[in-house]
Design a protein around this motif. Sequence first.
Motif, PDB file in Angstrom:
ATOM      1  N   GLN A   1     -71.207  49.180  25.047  1.00  0.00           N
ATOM      2  CA  GLN A   1     -70.085  48.303  25.375  1.00  0.00           C
ATOM      3  C   GLN A   1     -70.174  47.038  24.535  1.00  0.00           C
ATOM      4  O   GLN A   1     -71.264  46.532  24.255  1.00  0.00           O
ATOM      5  CB  GLN A   1     -70.138  47.959  26.863  1.00  0.00           C
ATOM      6  CG  GLN A   1     -69.001  47.120  27.383  1.00  0.00           C
ATOM      7  CD  GLN A   1     -69.090  46.968  28.906  1.00  0.00           C
ATOM      8  OE1 GLN A   1     -68.951  47.927  29.640  1.00  0.00           O
ATOM      9  NE2 GLN A   1     -69.353  45.746  29.364  1.00  0.00           N
ATOM     10  N   GLU A   2     -69.012  46.502  24.147  1.00  0.00           N
ATOM     11  CA  GLU A   2     -68.951  45.285  23.349  1.00  0.00           C
ATOM     12  C   GLU A   2     -69.425  44.072  24.162  1.00  0.00           C
ATOM     13  O   GLU A   2     -69.519  44.125  25.381  1.00  0.00           O
ATOM     14  CB  GLU A   2     -67.523  45.059  22.834  1.00  0.00           C
ATOM     15  CG  GLU A   2     -66.507  44.646  23.877  1.00  0.00           C
ATOM     16  CD  GLU A   2     -65.959  45.789  24.704  1.00  0.00           C
ATOM     17  OE1 GLU A   2     -65.049  45.536  25.521  1.00  0.00           O
ATOM     18  OE2 GLU A   2     -66.436  46.932  24.566  1.00  0.00           O
ATOM     19  N   GLU A   3     -69.707  42.972  23.448  1.00  0.00           N
ATOM     20  CA  GLU A   3     -70.100  41.698  24.061  1.00  0.00           C
ATOM     21  C   GLU A   3     -71.280  41.873  25.022  1.00  0.00           C
ATOM     22  O   GLU A   3     -71.243  41.401  26.160  1.00  0.00           O
ATOM     23  CB  GLU A   3     -68.902  41.046  24.762  1.00  0.00           C
ATOM     24  CG  GLU A   3     -67.781  40.671  23.799  1.00  0.00           C
ATOM     25  CD  GLU A   3     -66.679  39.884  24.474  1.00  0.00           C
ATOM     26  OE1 GLU A   3     -66.978  38.842  25.096  1.00  0.00           O
ATOM     27  OE2 GLU A   3     -65.509  40.314  24.389  1.00  0.00           O
ATOM     28  N   SER A   4     -72.310  42.538  24.536  1.00  0.00           N
ATOM     29  CA  SER A   4     -73.520  42.778  25.333  1.00  0.00           C
ATOM     30  C   SER A   4     -74.738  42.257  24.572  1.00  0.00           C
ATOM     31  O   SER A   4     -74.766  42.272  23.337  1.00  0.00           O
ATOM     32  CB  SER A   4     -73.701  44.276  25.607  1.00  0.00           C
ATOM     33  OG  SER A   4     -72.533  44.823  26.178  1.00  0.00           O
ATOM     34  N   ILE A   5     -75.738  41.806  25.315  1.00  0.00           N
ATOM     35  CA  ILE A   5     -76.977  41.303  24.720  1.00  0.00           C
ATOM     36  C   ILE A   5     -78.153  41.852  25.517  1.00  0.00           C
ATOM     37  O   ILE A   5     -78.131  41.873  26.751  1.00  0.00           O
ATOM     38  CB  ILE A   5     -77.035  39.756  24.730  1.00  0.00           C
ATOM     39  CG1 ILE A   5     -75.879  39.167  23.922  1.00  0.00           C
ATOM     40  CG2 ILE A   5     -78.369  39.252  24.181  1.00  0.00           C
ATOM     41  CD1 ILE A   5     -75.801  37.640  23.993  1.00  0.00           C
ATOM     42  N   LEU A   6     -79.180  42.276  24.799  1.00  0.00           N
ATOM     43  CA  LEU A   6     -80.441  42.714  25.412  1.00  0.00           C
ATOM     44  C   LEU A   6     -81.521  41.710  25.061  1.00  0.00           C
ATOM     45  O   LEU A   6     -81.662  41.321  23.891  1.00  0.00           O
ATOM     46  CB  LEU A   6     -80.825  44.099  24.888  1.00  0.00           C
ATOM     47  CG  LEU A   6     -82.209  44.625  25.301  1.00  0.00           C
ATOM     48  CD1 LEU A   6     -82.270  44.888  26.810  1.00  0.00           C
ATOM     49  CD2 LEU A   6     -82.552  45.899  24.522  1.00  0.00           C
TER      50      LEU A   6
ATOM     51  N   VAL B   1     -80.403  42.284  30.543  1.00  0.00           N
ATOM     52  CA  VAL B   1     -79.212  42.606  29.779  1.00  0.00           C
ATOM     53  C   VAL B   1     -78.078  41.703  30.253  1.00  0.00           C
ATOM     54  O   VAL B   1     -77.977  41.378  31.440  1.00  0.00           O
ATOM     55  CB  VAL B   1     -78.845  44.106  29.907  1.00  0.00           C
ATOM     56  CG1 VAL B   1     -78.416  44.471  31.305  1.00  0.00           C
ATOM     57  CG2 VAL B   1     -77.781  44.491  28.900  1.00  0.00           C
ATOM     58  N   PHE B   2     -77.273  41.252  29.292  1.00  0.00           N
ATOM     59  CA  PHE B   2     -76.168  40.335  29.566  1.00  0.00           C
ATOM     60  C   PHE B   2     -74.863  41.035  29.189  1.00  0.00           C
ATOM     61  O   PHE B   2     -74.726  41.560  28.076  1.00  0.00           O
ATOM     62  CB  PHE B   2     -76.324  39.049  28.754  1.00  0.00           C
ATOM     63  CG  PHE B   2     -77.561  38.273  29.095  1.00  0.00           C
ATOM     64  CD1 PHE B   2     -77.504  37.196  29.964  1.00  0.00           C
ATOM     65  CD2 PHE B   2     -78.802  38.630  28.552  1.00  0.00           C
ATOM     66  CE1 PHE B   2     -78.646  36.474  30.287  1.00  0.00           C
ATOM     67  CE2 PHE B   2     -79.946  37.921  28.872  1.00  0.00           C
ATOM     68  CZ  PHE B   2     -79.870  36.842  29.750  1.00  0.00           C
TER      69      PHE B   2
END
Length: 430
Positions: A60-65, A80-81
């Motif tokens: 999914q887009e706009e995700s950060i680990l 995860v954000f």
Amino acid sequence: MKYHQIDRDLFIKNRTKFMAQMKPKSVAIFNSNDIYPISADSTLPFAQHRDIFYLSGVDQEESILLLFPDAPYEHQREMVFLKETSEHIAIWEGEKLTKERAFEVSGIKTVHWLQDFEKILFEMMTHSDTIYINTNEHYRATVETETREARFVKWWKAKYPAHAVAKSNPILQRIRSVKETEELDLIQNACNITEKGYRRLLSFVKPNVTEYEIEAELIHEFICNRSKGFAYTPIIASGNNANVLHYIENNQQCHAGDLILLDVAAEYANYSSDMTRMIPVSGKFTGRQKDVYEAVLRVKNEATKMLTPGTLWKQYHFEVGKIMTSELLGLGLLDKADVQNENPEWPAYKKYFMHGTSHHMGLDTHDYGILTEPMQANMVFTVEPGIYIPAEGFGIRLEDNVIVQETGEPFNLMRNIPIEVDEIETLMNS
């Protein structure tokens, strides 16, 4: 997503391998890809950054680990954000990951909304000395667009200049190149979908069909089997078009007597397959076409046997070159003087076979792998020799995907896809 959910144990294992190689008191950050604009409000279809997918399963887009093995508290070690979903987003864009669903997909218990990232990152920075940034160091990479990852690196360096910097890519190059069993199953599924598309063509192709009609048949079959489509831009090259290595126009009519080079393959769950086959437009190879075809097939079969643990990529290609030279001599394309007088930096066989024989394959079609290090079991390689003869109006390339085994010959993931001349002719004329 079209694909069936992947067991989160795969992503848990992948994170464990990565974090085991991180420096003490270090944080690693991985960003999703952007959705890339075309013009006006048009965009390209979203494709997830392979590294964040490999480590989390988040597609999914706009995700950060964020990974921090030495964080003060256990719940801070994996985070995860995500972009916060809402009823409005659900109506206009469809389902997005909730916190509960993100845990089901990734196995990560701590899920935050993206707006909290900077605040939480600041706290993590106060407990860490080093940050791993995720730069693209693949040997084929040519990146002109500023990616989401690149923007983050620029922002982070300005915000936290006192921290040391480390690179995640060398770790990922090694661990991504050796596949887990679950990954091999996903690649096998991609190959199986490719097989279905190819078999569909064997009864479809006739003189005067167009290359784009063949492309349409393939994409129909791929999507019907839960693939997003082609793993890479398809090459459907009839006649002399096959002598253009990356011919992608696919807009010509296929004429009786010609061959069609099909460098086409499906993806599945972001994992690639990579196949090349040759089929005669009229359903039967000419004598010369068959002779060259059989020579390429012999090179492919002999090259495959060399893909064993401990083999060095450079030496492997040198040995394949010797086999190809022998075949070209047999076909009358080279003579002994050509070989005796060849330039060692560009051997005589390169006139007819100018590209490499194998590359790593996995989440990327040209996947991660350090080419100066020996091959290992559970690496996946293509095997794709070719002979290109513009003067005779055709070129031939054959390609399979194989898994390096602990002992013995590699396991061919495309073992069921017809490749022998007799089988192709029989299926095309049945």
